[in-house]
Design an enzyme around this catalytic site. Structure first.
Site, PDB file in Angstrom:
ATOM      1  N   LYS A   1       0.850  -1.339  -0.060  1.00  0.00           N
ATOM      2  CA  LYS A   1       0.196  -0.040  -0.450  1.00  0.00           C
ATOM      3  C   LYS A   1       0.887   1.037  -0.313  1.00  0.00           C
ATOM      4  O   LYS A   1       1.451   1.657   0.727  1.00  0.00           O
ATOM      5  CB  LYS A   1      -0.870  -0.165   1.358  1.00  0.00           C
TER       6      LYS A   1
ATOM      7  N   ARG B   1     -10.645   9.958   2.103  1.00  0.00           N
ATOM      8  CA  ARG B   1     -10.553  10.688   3.045  1.00  0.00           C
ATOM      9  C   ARG B   1     -11.981  11.646   2.821  1.00  0.00           C
ATOM     10  O   ARG B   1     -12.009  12.257   4.409  1.00  0.00           O
ATOM     11  CB  ARG B   1      -9.418  11.302   2.996  1.00  0.00           C
TER      12      ARG B   1
ATOM     13  N   LYS C   1       1.171   9.810   5.795  1.00  0.00           N
ATOM     14  CA  LYS C   1       1.998   8.595   6.301  1.00  0.00           C
ATOM     15  C   LYS C   1       2.654   8.101   5.102  1.00  0.00           C
ATOM     16  O   LYS C   1       2.910   6.663   5.944  1.00  0.00           O
ATOM     17  CB  LYS C   1      -0.068   7.916   5.448  1.00  0.00           C
TER      18      LYS C   1
ATOM     19  N   LYS D   1      -2.361  -1.725  -3.614  1.00  0.00           N
ATOM     20  CA  LYS D   1      -2.686  -0.591  -3.837  1.00  0.00           C
ATOM     21  C   LYS D   1      -2.687   0.740  -3.709  1.00  0.00           C
ATOM     22  O   LYS D   1      -1.048   0.873  -3.327  1.00  0.00           O
ATOM     23  CB  LYS D   1      -3.999  -0.661  -2.475  1.00  0.00           C
TER      24      LYS D   1
ATOM     25  N   SER E   1      -9.773   5.038  -4.905  1.00  0.00           N
ATOM     26  CA  SER E   1     -11.383   7.048  -5.351  1.00  0.00           C
ATOM     27  C   SER E   1     -10.357   7.103  -6.106  1.00  0.00           C
ATOM     28  O   SER E   1     -11.746   7.677  -7.408  1.00  0.00           O
ATOM     29  CB  SER E   1     -11.646   7.353  -3.757  1.00  0.00           C
TER      30      SER E   1
ATOM     31  N   TYR F   1     -14.740   0.954  -7.663  1.00  0.00           N
ATOM     32  CA  TYR F   1     -16.068   1.657  -7.026  1.00  0.00           C
ATOM     33  C   TYR F   1     -16.317   1.846  -8.730  1.00  0.00           C
ATOM     34  O   TYR F   1     -17.675   1.237  -8.909  1.00  0.00           O
ATOM     35  CB  TYR F   1     -15.546   3.071  -6.749  1.00  0.00           C
TER      36      TYR F   1
HETATM   37  C1  PBG Z   1      -6.971   3.732   5.446  1.00  0.00           C
HETATM   38  C2  PBG Z   1      -7.264   3.247   3.844  1.00  0.00           C
HETATM   39  C3  PBG Z   1      -6.857   3.727   2.502  1.00  0.00           C
HETATM   40  C4  PBG Z   1      -8.383   3.328   1.752  1.00  0.00           C
HETATM   41  C5  PBG Z   1      -8.214   2.401   1.896  1.00  0.00           C
HETATM   42  N1  PBG Z   1      -7.793   2.231   3.785  1.00  0.00           N
HETATM   43  C6  PBG Z   1      -6.871   5.323   2.897  1.00  0.00           C
HETATM   44  C7  PBG Z   1      -5.929   6.105   3.446  1.00  0.00           C
HETATM   45  O1  PBG Z   1      -4.838   5.010   3.407  1.00  0.00           O
HETATM   46  O2  PBG Z   1      -5.460   7.317   3.815  1.00  0.00           O
HETATM   47  C8  PBG Z   1      -7.845   3.819   0.369  1.00  0.00           C
HETATM   48  C9  PBG Z   1      -8.765   3.225  -0.692  1.00  0.00           C
HETATM   49  C10 PBG Z   1      -9.477   4.739  -1.355  1.00  0.00           C
HETATM   50  O3  PBG Z   1      -9.183   5.463  -1.988  1.00  0.00           O
HETATM   51  O4  PBG Z   1     -10.834   3.985  -2.537  1.00  0.00           O
HETATM   52  N2  PBG Z   1      -6.877   2.460   6.371  1.00  0.00           N
END
Ligand code: PBG
Length: 345
Positions: free
Chosen positions: A204, A214, A230, A261, A287, A326
């Site tokens: 990730k 978010r 992060k 991801k 997203s 999505y």
């Molecule tokens: C956080 C989490 C995130 C997503 C899924 N779980 C975002 C982040 O790390 O802030 C993102 C999914 C998306 O953008 O569709 N645990």
């Protein structure tokens, strides 16, 4: 006399591109409804689905509404959903305590989904960001300078047990703490939740593509108004060897499925991982990937359906077995119309 050298061209690639039927016969990769997992947002205290402005067509559902939405998805052939809570500010605190509440929003929704006997796999994120006032995926160290890895892993293991006890089928640690997959496996096994699988967000990345998500869960800015970074736990987008190393560690620790991801900008990671693991591989089309297709289409700059389908196909072609997207619902809707969906043709 002039010689036409082209008559001596023995290999002509265009022979197999001549017609839609031929192209379909030699098609190497298709996206089907069984590849797709739909992410869903749930929020307490609402009656109507709430639109998310940066994610056209995506809503936050009430706890009752989400069960109905899941029923509709199952009827379209979708076999799994990933649940994400949009948590009210009042229930957030620095330790993300609400994550361990067995009567919290997500465990309650999971229980009602099981009661509704939908025959749908429920996937629940294991991370503290929907529950922490600062928006990080874990608890902060004493000097608040960083996320405390080991303290977070302890909480996440308990969280996985709470979710497993509510009936969640797969827990999906999305926090990127070290050692969390092994700790979660042990915690689940010790509580006899041996059939709960772990879908590890293994690679990730610290990505800009999470912005609209978010917005959806309200974790873009911490209470002080600062944007989150992060970077001390999510992977550097520049690093692919490190991503492979991290994913293989998750495999060793007992992950059942690995995930990359975001997906579209990390196809090389998907394809590298496909070469080094025999575990099922998932990819999360996040997203921002979804929203950019919509944005370009709204401007009239790109064709919406073709962009959407090509983006999914590329992820499958790179080597992903499962795709969280999505677009899952609408693609399933179109497939139910056309029966067989193949973006090859
Ligand atoms: C956080 C989490 C995130 C997503 C899924 N779980 C975002 C982040 O790390 O802030 C993102 C999914 C998306 O953008 O569709 N645990």
């Amino acid at each position: 006399m002039e010689v036409n050298h082209l008559h001596q061209l023995p290999v002509r690639m265009r022979r197999l591109r001549r017609s839609p039927n031929i192209r379909d016969l030699v098609c190497e990769c298709r996206v089907g409804v069984s590849d797709l997992i739909m992410p869903l947002f749930v929020k307490a205290g609402i009656t109507e689905p709430e639109p998310i402005s940066s994610m056209p067509g995506i809503f936050r559902y009430s706890p009752e509404g989400i069960v109905e939405e899941c029923r509709a998805l199952r009827e379209l052939g979708i076999k799994a959903v990933a649940l994400f809570p949009c948590t009210h500010a009042e229930v957030k605190d620095a330790r993300g305590s609400e994550a361990l509440n067995p009567d919290g929003l997500v465990p309650s929704v999971v229980r009602s989904m099981k009661q509704a006997a939908l025959d749908l796999i429920t996937i629940c994120d294991v991370a503290l960001d929907p529950y922490t006032s600062h928006g990080h995926d874990g608890v902060l160290s004493e000097d608040e300078a960083d996320v405390d890895n080991d303290a977070t892993v302890e909480i996440l293991s308990e969280m996985a047990v709470v979710l497993g006890q509510a009936g969640c089928d797969w827990v999906a640690p999305s926090d990127m703490m070290d050692g969390r997959v092994g700790a979660i496996r042990r915690a689940l096994d010790e509580t006899e939740l041996t059939s709960v699988a772990i879908l590890a967000y293994s690679a990730k990345f610290n990505s800009a593509y999470y912005g609209p998500f978010r917005d959806a869960i309200g974790s873009k800015k911490a209470t002080g108004g600062k944007y989150l970074d992060k970077g001390t736990y999510q992977l550097n987008p520049a690093n692919s060897r490190e991503a492979v190393r991290d994913a293989l560690l998750d495999e060793e620790e007992g992950a059942d499925l690995l995930m990359v991801k975001p997906a579209g900008a990390y196809l090389d990671i998907i394809s590298r991982l496909r070469e080094v693991t025999v575990l099922p591989l998932a990819a999360y089309q996040v997203s921002g990937e979804f929203s950019q297709v919509h944005a370009a289409a709204q401007l009239g700059w790109l064709e919406y359906e073709r962009m959407r389908d090509e983006s999914l196909l590329a992820i499958k072609r790179a080597g992903a077995d499962l795709i969280l997207s999505y677009f899952a619902k609408e693609v399933a809707q179109e497939m139910s119309v056309w029966f067989e969906f193949a973006v090859c043709e």
